[in-house]
Enzyme design. Structure first.
Site, PDB file in Angstrom:
ATOM      1  N   GLU A 168       4.033  -1.770  -9.876  1.00 13.87           N
ATOM      2  CA  GLU A 168       3.398  -1.532  -8.589  1.00 13.87           C
ATOM      3  C   GLU A 168       3.890  -2.447  -7.473  1.00 13.87           C
ATOM      4  O   GLU A 168       3.132  -3.273  -6.954  1.00 13.87           O
ATOM      5  CB  GLU A 168       1.876  -1.653  -8.725  1.00 13.87           C
ATOM      6  N   GLU A 378      -0.253   3.894 -16.498  1.00  8.32           N
ATOM      7  CA  GLU A 378      -1.641   3.430 -16.457  1.00  8.32           C
ATOM      8  C   GLU A 378      -2.510   4.578 -15.984  1.00  8.32           C
ATOM      9  O   GLU A 378      -2.136   5.309 -15.068  1.00  8.32           O
ATOM     10  CB  GLU A 378      -1.858   2.283 -15.454  1.00  8.32           C
TER      11      GLU A 378
HETATM   12  C1  PNW Z   1      -3.442  -1.484 -11.143  1.00  7.14           C
HETATM   13  N1  PNW Z   1      -4.968   0.643  -5.193  1.00  7.14           N
HETATM   14  O1  PNW Z   1      -3.764  -2.042  -9.903  1.00  7.14           O
HETATM   15  C2  PNW Z   1      -2.780  -2.583 -11.931  1.00  7.14           C
HETATM   16  O2  PNW Z   1      -1.497  -2.286 -12.404  1.00  7.14           O
HETATM   17  C3  PNW Z   1      -3.631  -3.148 -13.024  1.00  7.14           C
HETATM   18  O3  PNW Z   1      -3.193  -4.452 -13.318  1.00  7.14           O
HETATM   19  C4  PNW Z   1      -5.079  -3.065 -12.627  1.00  7.14           C
HETATM   20  O4  PNW Z   1      -5.911  -3.733 -13.534  1.00  7.14           O
HETATM   21  C5  PNW Z   1      -5.437  -1.607 -12.525  1.00  7.14           C
HETATM   22  O5  PNW Z   1      -4.581  -0.912 -11.671  1.00  7.14           O
HETATM   23  C6  PNW Z   1      -6.876  -1.339 -12.098  1.00  7.14           C
HETATM   24  O6  PNW Z   1      -7.096  -1.812 -10.801  1.00  7.14           O
HETATM   25  C7  PNW Z   1      -4.082  -1.303  -8.770  1.00  7.14           C
HETATM   26  O7  PNW Z   1      -5.268  -0.030  -4.206  1.00  7.14           O
HETATM   27  C8  PNW Z   1      -4.446  -2.027  -7.662  1.00  7.14           C
HETATM   28  O8  PNW Z   1      -4.909   1.874  -5.115  1.00  7.14           O
HETATM   29  C9  PNW Z   1      -4.716  -1.376  -6.475  1.00  7.14           C
HETATM   30  C10 PNW Z   1      -4.651   0.003  -6.399  1.00  7.14           C
HETATM   31  C11 PNW Z   1      -4.293   0.729  -7.512  1.00  7.14           C
HETATM   32  C12 PNW Z   1      -4.017   0.072  -8.701  1.00  7.14           C
END
Ligand code: PNW
Length: 488
Positions: A168, A378
């Site tokens: 990401e 994920e």
């Molecule tokens: C992901 N958004 O984070 C990460 O890869 C993981 O480490 C995390 O635990 C998981 O999703 C759950 O949050 C994200 O803003 C952070 O859309 C932000 C976003 C999406 C995924």
């Protein structure tokens, strides 16, 4: 009437995912250096509850039992990340044999149990020394990453074929440098774009260097997808707003690797902020063609609209409900007149909506736009789980979420998207970044006092998915949930 459940395609990899800082703990052990997340957590008011990853799930000490648990669940694959400061404490110079041995032990045990390891090189824990020298705003960090990546392929390339450079990059750059809600906590829209470009450049350069060590490995880039849809599809301004978000969130992180270009609308849309002179001649040539597959991390969908008078009471920053709006800046350069609207329907504990149709559509979109193999790297949901008197965690909402999204993946594969695998987020509850331990994404519960692992109903459901290679009905959980429940 019962219908035959749809099966996953032959060879489809089903597994679970985690990330180093979220589960390992042992931050001062085994010669590990400091990362930007250690620093961020130690900064007041950055993380809910003042939580940090010092202990997390104590996976650093419990990794053997954790792998045994994966075997018992029947996982085909496990996606984990290497903590760069564990294997190269300062981010440059000396590598740390003890840290490398930790991951070698993990990989060996996974392989001995028939579980395919997928390595992510960077899931946000940048060595602090590199941040002190400018972090992802500096091209020196790009070079440091390449050195680290090459060494990891030298160490593990014979045993692990599927590699991810970055998890990401949008979050690393736009949330870490733009919104300021993640480490390193900077809040500057232009810095976010610079960091994003350097992450892309680092992927391109590392790809080339890693392939030179071992041409057989398959190197991907994992993107969190935003699936923006215009609030009012008949309104061209809303459609434009949605296209801007799509370019920043998605296309910016795959078009360079396919076409060797950035999305055309980005420059004019951000011209009031930057002239993009941070993109040097030749940078895009170092990206074009340099990706073997794309990872899709999917959680929720997004409704976007144009609003000349942004900030009205009915506006909701729905996607950023996980605390990203807590930062002083914005995660969306050029969003002065763009806002996210709360989608209708039930929300998870993160305040995120539930929309399997957007995952289905996104997989087909990535297939159309890149033509590359795809892994859902994920997918999952957070809920306020409780342990019942009989010890069961009846996480019916998570089971229903899993069921619906697995079906969306099968459907997209049947309709031609080259989806090769699905990794549930997450194997177990863990440190949810700015939300600390308050949000639970695991299919296995972690008791943070005793560190005991306890299978939730979703773990039993997933074991059944793995056993049957199909998606059973969520209502059937009681048929295959163990009583008393499995604990480790
Ligand atoms: C992901 N958004 O984070 C990460 O890869 C993981 O480490 C995390 O635990 C998981 O999703 C759950 O949050 C994200 O803003 C952070 O859309 C932000 C976003 C999406 C995924």
């Amino acid at each position: 009437m019962t219908t035959t459940p749809q099966k996953f395609p032959d060879g489809f990899l089903l597994g679970a995912a985690t990330a180093s800082y979220q589960i390992e703990g042992g931050v001062n052990e085994g010669g590990r250096g400091r990362s930007i997340w250690d620093t961020f957590c130690a900064t007041p008011d950055k993380v809910v509850g003042g939580d940090n990853g010092d202990v997390a799930c104590d996976h650093f000490h419990r990794w053997q039992e954790d792998v045994d648990m994966m075997e018992e669940m029947g996982l085909d694959a496990y996606r984990f990340s290497i903590a760069w400061p564990r294997v190269q404490p300062g981010g440059t110079g000396e590598f740390n044999a003890e840290g490398i041995d930790f991951y070698r032990g993990l990989i060996d045990r996974l392989k001995a149990k028939g579980i395919t390891p997928l390595i992510t090189l960077y899931h946000w824990d940048l060595p602090q020394e590199l941040e002190d020298e400018g972090g992802w705003l500096s091209r020196d960090t790009v070079d440091a990453f390449v050195t680290y990546a090459v060494r990891m392929v030298e160490e593990f390339g014979a045993d692990v074929l599927t590699w991810t450079t970055f998890n990401e990059p949008w979050v690393s750059s736009f949330v870490g440098y733009g919104a300021g809600a993640h480490a390193p906590g900077r809040a500057d829209a232009v810095e976010a774009l610079i960091a994003a470009h350097h992450l892309n450049l680092a992927h391109g350069r590392a790809y080339q260097a890693m392939k030179a060590v071992n041409p057989d490995i398959q190197i991907g880039l994992v993107n969190n997808c935003h699936t923006p849809r215009p609030w009012d599809p008949s309104n061209p301004k809303d459609r434009e707003a949605s296209a801007h978000i799509d370019a920043l969130a998605n296309t910016m992180f795959h078009e360079p690797f396919i076409e060797g270009t950035y999305p055309a609308i980005l420059k004019p849309n951000t011209a009031h902020l930057t002239d993009w002179s941070f993109v040097h001649e030749g940078d895009l040539d170092e990206m074009k063609g340099r990706v073997d597959w794309f990872g899709v991390n999917y959680y929720a969908s997004h409704l976007v609209r144009f609003n000349a008078h942004k900030g009205t009471p009915e506006s909701e920053v729905a996607t950023l409900a996980d605390g990203h709006k807590a930062g002083a800046g914005t995660a969306w350069p050029g969003d002065e007149q763009i806002e996210f609207m709360m989608p209708p329907g039930k929300l998870t504990a993160m305040g995120w909506n539930i929309d399997p149709s957007a995952l289905h559509a996104h997989l087909l979109k990535i297939h159309r736009e890149t033509g590359k193999p795809i892994y859902v790297t994920e997918n999952g949901s957070a809920w306020d789980d409780v342990v019942d008197a009989d010890g069961r965690v009846r996480d019916a909402d998570r089971v229903a979420y899993l069921e619906a999204h697995l079906k969306a993946v099968i459907n997209a594969a049947e309709e031609g998207a080259d989806v090769r695998g699905y990794l549930a987020w997450s194997l177990m509850d863990n440190f949810e970044w700015a939300q600390g331990y308050a949000k639970r994404f695991g299919i296995v519960r972690v008791d943070y006092d005793t560190l005991e692992r306890r299978w939730k109903d979703s773990a039993y459901f997933y074991r059944e998915v793995l056993r049957t290679r199909a998606v059973p009905s969520a209502d059937a959980v009681d048929e295959f949930a163990d009583t008393p429940p499995r604990t480790f």
